[in-house]
Enzyme design. Structure first.
Site, PDB file in Angstrom:
ATOM      1  N   THR A 242       3.190   4.400   8.751  1.00  0.00           N
ATOM      2  CA  THR A 242       2.836   2.999   9.014  1.00  0.00           C
ATOM      3  C   THR A 242       4.092   2.133   9.116  1.00  0.00           C
ATOM      4  O   THR A 242       4.051   1.078   9.728  1.00  0.00           O
ATOM      5  CB  THR A 242       1.938   2.443   7.886  1.00  0.00           C
ATOM      6  OG1 THR A 242       2.552   2.745   6.627  1.00  0.00           O
ATOM      7  CG2 THR A 242       0.549   3.049   7.924  1.00  0.00           C
TER       8      THR A 242
ATOM      9  N   ASP B 226      12.010   3.773   3.347  1.00  0.00           N
ATOM     10  CA  ASP B 226      12.844   4.541   2.411  1.00  0.00           C
ATOM     11  C   ASP B 226      14.027   3.721   1.916  1.00  0.00           C
ATOM     12  O   ASP B 226      14.329   3.701   0.724  1.00  0.00           O
ATOM     13  CB  ASP B 226      13.355   5.817   3.081  1.00  0.00           C
ATOM     14  CG  ASP B 226      12.244   6.804   3.378  1.00  0.00           C
ATOM     15  OD1 ASP B 226      11.091   6.531   3.005  1.00  0.00           O
ATOM     16  OD2 ASP B 226      12.532   7.846   3.999  1.00  0.00           O
TER      17      ASP B 226
ATOM     18  N   SER C  20      18.161  11.261   2.508  1.00  0.00           N
ATOM     19  CA  SER C  20      19.170  10.612   3.345  1.00  0.00           C
ATOM     20  C   SER C  20      19.253   9.115   3.051  1.00  0.00           C
ATOM     21  O   SER C  20      20.344   8.536   3.034  1.00  0.00           O
ATOM     22  CB  SER C  20      18.906  10.865   4.828  1.00  0.00           C
ATOM     23  OG  SER C  20      17.590  10.499   5.169  1.00  0.00           O
TER      24      SER C  20
ATOM     25  N   ALA D 102      12.672  17.575   1.696  1.00  0.00           N
ATOM     26  CA  ALA D 102      11.454  17.618   0.882  1.00  0.00           C
ATOM     27  C   ALA D 102      10.555  16.412   1.125  1.00  0.00           C
ATOM     28  O   ALA D 102       9.528  16.253   0.477  1.00  0.00           O
ATOM     29  CB  ALA D 102      11.829  17.695  -0.606  1.00  0.00           C
TER      30      ALA D 102
END
Length: 380
Positions: A42, A179, A135, A130
């Site tokens: 999203t 992230d 990163s 994973a």
């Protein structure tokens, strides 16, 4: 990237900064990995996400130099590849782990920040491949450490934006900004509710009745290759046919109208759009359920989210489906789902507080028996 994760025990065995560079660091910083509780695929569609930071972290130490050379050492690659160097202003993609460091200095330079050469040491316990933002943790930790060493006027939100720019433009991974935001701004013990269209966020305390389990399937994934960029293109194509800038623009209309417009799209664009729209609804409902401490309700949403990722978005693999199935068979489990970009990676499981360790151990054992792969229990 051939990084591998390390444990806290391993980290102590590494050469320290002084052994590597014969002086003390000027600054150090760290950033956590993350697991996404709800809201996958999203973020690059202007939607809502609900990740939380993990205890696994990437640590970066930096000492400034008088020249334009950047010397880097990483404890997460084979010793023969651990040392890298380059000159500021001459960053070039090498298809190597040092691209992330080059991406960080290139992004800072683009923001007209005055840089100097530096020595950099990196160690991480966030497992790569994973689906846990290894990163982003690396870039955020690098940028935090460089900011601190150079005394730059850069906020944590700025660090997240620079890290996102670095990963999308220099490294070439077409990721959303979830992230980087949670790695830079998340708080332990809280979910991080983010509106990726406005970057407004809220810390949502996690109910004490729940314990979170994260299990890596042993199948590695990559955002740069495979079907991740393809999913982004499919969403862009769906938006173009619907006459929208992003999927988020479907939000205001009536529910039935939205779903009927989506149903008129050709396959698989109809299914991709349906996942994004329903996943946004699940995030908004999930925030309320967490605030009410309703883990049964949240667990049901996790199951629905996994089914949507599996069927409508087609990003699950047999191994992650198996882990979710094994988790759902456990009495103490509220719900389970694939987490992150998919095509391998990890699952996140909500269990009753106190049951996590035993439940995770049983799932990993049965998983090995079913498919012969080793599952790594990363949380608890």
């Amino acid at each position: 990237m051939s990084h591998h994760a390390t444990t806290a025990h391993d980290i102590a065995a590494y050469p320290d900064f002084t052994q590597l560079f014969h002086r003390l660091p000027d600054a150090l910083a760290y950033a956590p990995g993350r697991v996404n509780l709800m809201g996958d695929h999203t973020d690059y569609n202007g939607g809502y996400v609900l990740p939380m930071p993990l205890p696994q972290e990437t640590h970066v130490e930096v000492a400034l130099r008088q020249d334009r050379t950047v010397r880097v050492w990483s404890g997460n690659v084979e010793p023969a590849q651990a040392h890298r160097d380059y000159r500021l202003g001459e960053e070039r993609r090498r298809q190597d782990w040092v691209d992330y460091v080059q991406a960080a200095t290139a992004a800072l330079a683009r923001g007209t920040h005055a840089l100097s050469g530096m020595d950099v040491r990196v160690v991480s316990s966030v497992p790569p491949g994973a689906g846990l933002a290894s990163s982003a943790a690396l870039l955020v930790a690098l940028l935090h450490a460089m900011r601190n060493a150079l005394r730059l006027d850069v906020s944590d939100a700025d660090v997240a934006r620079l890290a996102h720019l670095a990963e999308t433009e220099f490294v070439g991974a077409p990721v959303g900004i979830m992230d980087q935001m949670v790695c830079a701004l998340g708080r332990p013990g809280s979910a991080f509710f983010l509106d990726t269209a406005t970057l407004a966020y809220e810390h949502v305390p996690l109910p004490p009745s729940a314990e979170w389990i994260v299990i890596h399937s042993g199948v590695r994934h990559s955002h740069q290759t495979g079907s991740y960029p393809e999913r982004r293109r499919e969403c862009e194509a769906a938006c173009a046919l619907l006459g929208l800038r992003s999927m988020r623009d479907l939000e205001g209309a009536g529910r039935q109208e939205v779903l009927s417009r989506i149903a008129e799209l050709p396959p698989p664009l109809d299914a991709r759009a349906r996942h994004v729209v329903t996943e946004n609804d699940r995030v908004l409902a999930g925030v309320e359920l967490l605030q009410d401490g309703n883990m049964r309700g949240f667990g049901a949403l996790m199951k629905a989210s996994h089914e949507s990722l599996r069927h409508d978005y087609a990003v699950s693999v047999p191994e992650t489906d198996l882990l979710v199935e094994l988790a759902d068979a456990e009495e103490a489990v509220y719900g389970a789902r694939l987490t992150g970009g998919g095509f391998g990676g990890s699952v996140v499981i909500a269990a009753q507080a106190g049951a996590g360790r035993q439940v995770a151990g049983r799932i990993a054992e049965r998983y090995r028996g079913h498919c012969g792969r080793e599952a790594a229990v990363l949380l608890p």
